[in-house]
Design an enzyme around this catalytic site. Structure first.
Site, short mmCIF file in Angstrom:
data_model
loop_
_atom_site.label_atom_id
_atom_site.label_comp_id
_atom_site.label_asym_id
_atom_site.label_seq_id
_atom_site.Cartn_x
_atom_site.Cartn_y
_atom_site.Cartn_z
N ASN A 60 0.86 -1.18 0.00
CA ASN A 60 0.00 0.00 0.00
C ASN A 60 0.90 1.23 0.00
O ASN A 60 1.51 1.54 1.02
CB ASN A 60 -0.90 0.00 1.24
CG ASN A 60 -1.70 1.28 1.36
OD1 ASN A 60 -1.87 2.00 0.37
ND2 ASN A 60 -2.19 1.57 2.55
N LYS B 130 0.05 4.29 -0.24
CA LYS B 130 -0.60 5.49 0.29
C LYS B 130 -0.40 6.66 -0.69
O LYS B 130 -0.45 6.45 -1.89
CB LYS B 130 -0.04 5.82 1.68
CG LYS B 130 -0.01 4.61 2.60
CD LYS B 130 0.44 4.97 4.00
CE LYS B 130 0.69 3.71 4.79
NZ LYS B 130 0.07 3.72 6.08
N HIS C 224 -9.47 1.11 4.56
CA HIS C 224 -8.21 1.32 5.27
C HIS C 224 -8.43 2.26 6.44
O HIS C 224 -9.24 3.20 6.35
CB HIS C 224 -7.16 1.89 4.29
CG HIS C 224 -5.78 1.88 4.88
ND1 HIS C 224 -5.34 2.86 5.73
CD2 HIS C 224 -4.76 1.00 4.75
CE1 HIS C 224 -4.09 2.58 6.10
NE2 HIS C 224 -3.71 1.46 5.51
N GLU D 87 -6.83 4.70 7.50
CA GLU D 87 -6.64 6.13 7.20
C GLU D 87 -7.88 6.71 6.51
O GLU D 87 -8.22 7.88 6.70
CB GLU D 87 -5.37 6.32 6.35
CG GLU D 87 -4.11 6.13 7.20
CD GLU D 87 -2.92 5.57 6.47
OE1 GLU D 87 -2.88 5.61 5.23
OE2 GLU D 87 -2.00 5.07 7.16
N GLU E 174 -5.54 -4.98 10.41
CA GLU E 174 -4.57 -3.91 10.60
C GLU E 174 -4.87 -3.18 11.91
O GLU E 174 -5.69 -2.24 11.93
CB GLU E 174 -4.65 -2.93 9.43
CG GLU E 174 -4.27 -3.55 8.11
CD GLU E 174 -3.56 -2.55 7.20
OE1 GLU E 174 -2.47 -2.87 6.74
OE2 GLU E 174 -4.10 -1.45 7.01
N GLY F 105 2.22 2.41 10.56
CA GLY F 105 3.14 3.53 10.41
C GLY F 105 3.80 3.97 11.71
O GLY F 105 4.39 5.04 11.77
N SER G 164 3.27 -2.06 10.26
CA SER G 164 4.73 -2.04 10.44
C SER G 164 5.40 -3.37 10.11
O SER G 164 6.31 -3.80 10.81
CB SER G 164 5.08 -1.57 11.86
OG SER G 164 4.63 -0.24 12.06
C1 PEP Z 1 -0.75 0.22 5.72
O1 PEP Z 1 -0.68 1.31 5.19
O2 PEP Z 1 -1.69 -0.53 5.46
C2 PEP Z 1 0.29 -0.18 6.66
C3 PEP Z 1 0.19 -1.33 7.28
O3 PEP Z 1 1.33 0.71 6.85
P1 PEP Z 1 2.74 0.42 7.57
O4 PEP Z 1 3.27 -0.89 7.02
O5 PEP Z 1 3.59 1.58 7.20
O6 PEP Z 1 2.47 0.31 9.03
#
Ligand code: PEP
Length: 269
Positions: free
Chosen positions: A29, A31, A115, A117, A187, A193, A233
């Protein structure tokens, strides 16, 4: 009722059924990062590095503006292209939105829906997630539906309730046949992040809750075949431990997917 597998055992062995193993899916992803030129550059480095990789399905989700470059670069390769969101209407006066059939026409095979976000900053709700899932599935796109608790919910012991609610609403008025392509990404919002990762055990426990909800909604066979990814992460140095959990069927990777070397290392965990 869903039984937790013994670590290392195959789902089919544990459930005593003849069943194909779930092929893991590793999704990037991006973003709101990279322009079309940077997208092409990523694929120039990434594709040769993973060209013989067949163990896992590989998906990259760039911003809308990069879909054309990504689809062109990935043509004929083992990488599929995903959008990061979709609207549920086919067409109309919906400024700024993109429909499922537009994504299909652009060469997308997957789409991330719900997601955290989008939920946090753009008003996504469990109900709009449900509408988007149904529209994507209807158009033949594989949705990667995201669920997960925020830190306060985990600390208050509400993780299970939150995941159950998000799943029940996401799966509302959907049949098992229609939902066949569905992929879920667990998630935990506090891990996205932040550099904090759920332990393999925490992720596995959450996946069992999600799979149980899928079994209630769509039946045990559907749930046994459902791929549930972990996201939050994921990095080259923790991917192997996470992927070793039988309940974890892949990863949704944000930050560490932007660099072709680090995403290659995750794909090849
Ligand atoms: C994501 O954007 O779905 C995500 C898991 O980000 P990150 O790996 O940076 O935590």
């Amino acid at each position: 009722m869903y039984f937790r597998q013994a670590p290392g055992s195959h789902p089919a062995q544990y459930l005593g059924k003849l069943q194909m193993p779930r092929k893991r899916l590793i999704a990037a992803n991006w973003k709101m990062y990279k322009n079309p030129e940077q997208t092409s550059a990523f694929f120039r480095d990434f594709l040769p590095a993973i060209k013989d990789h067949t163990r896992d399905e590989i998906v990259v989700a760039p911003p809308y503006i990069d879909l054309h470059a990504a689809v062109a670069a990935a043509k004929g390769s083992n990488v599929s292209i995903s959008a990061q969101d979709v609207y549920w209407k086919e067409e109309g006066a919906f400024t700024g939105e993109i429909s499922p059939s537009m994504l299909v026409a652009a060469g997308c095979t997957h789409v991330i829906i719900g997601h955290s976000e989008r939920r946090q900053y753009f008003g996504e709700t469990d109900d709009t997630v449900n509408l988007k899932l149904k529209a994507a599935l209807e158009a033949g796109i594989t949705p990667i539906a995201c669920v997960g608790e925020v830190l306060e919910e985990r600390e208050a012991g509400l993780t299970e309730d939150v995941l159950r609610r998000q799943c029940v609403r996401a799966f509302n008025a959907m049949s098992a046949a229609k939902a066949a392509k569905l992929v879920i990404a667990y998630e935990p919002v506090w891990a996205i992040g932040t550099g904090k990762t759920a332990t393999p055990q925490m992720a596995s426990d959450a996946h069992i809750i999600i799979r149980a909800e899928a079994a209630k909604a769509f039946g045990q066979e559907f749930a046994d075949n459902l791929r549930i990814l972990y996201g939050g992460s994921v990095k080259p140095d923790n991917a192997k431990a996470l992927m070793s959990e039988p309940e974890i069927d892949g990863a949704l990777v944000g930050g560490a997917s932007l660099d072709p070397k680090s995403f290659t290392a995750i794909v090849k965990y």
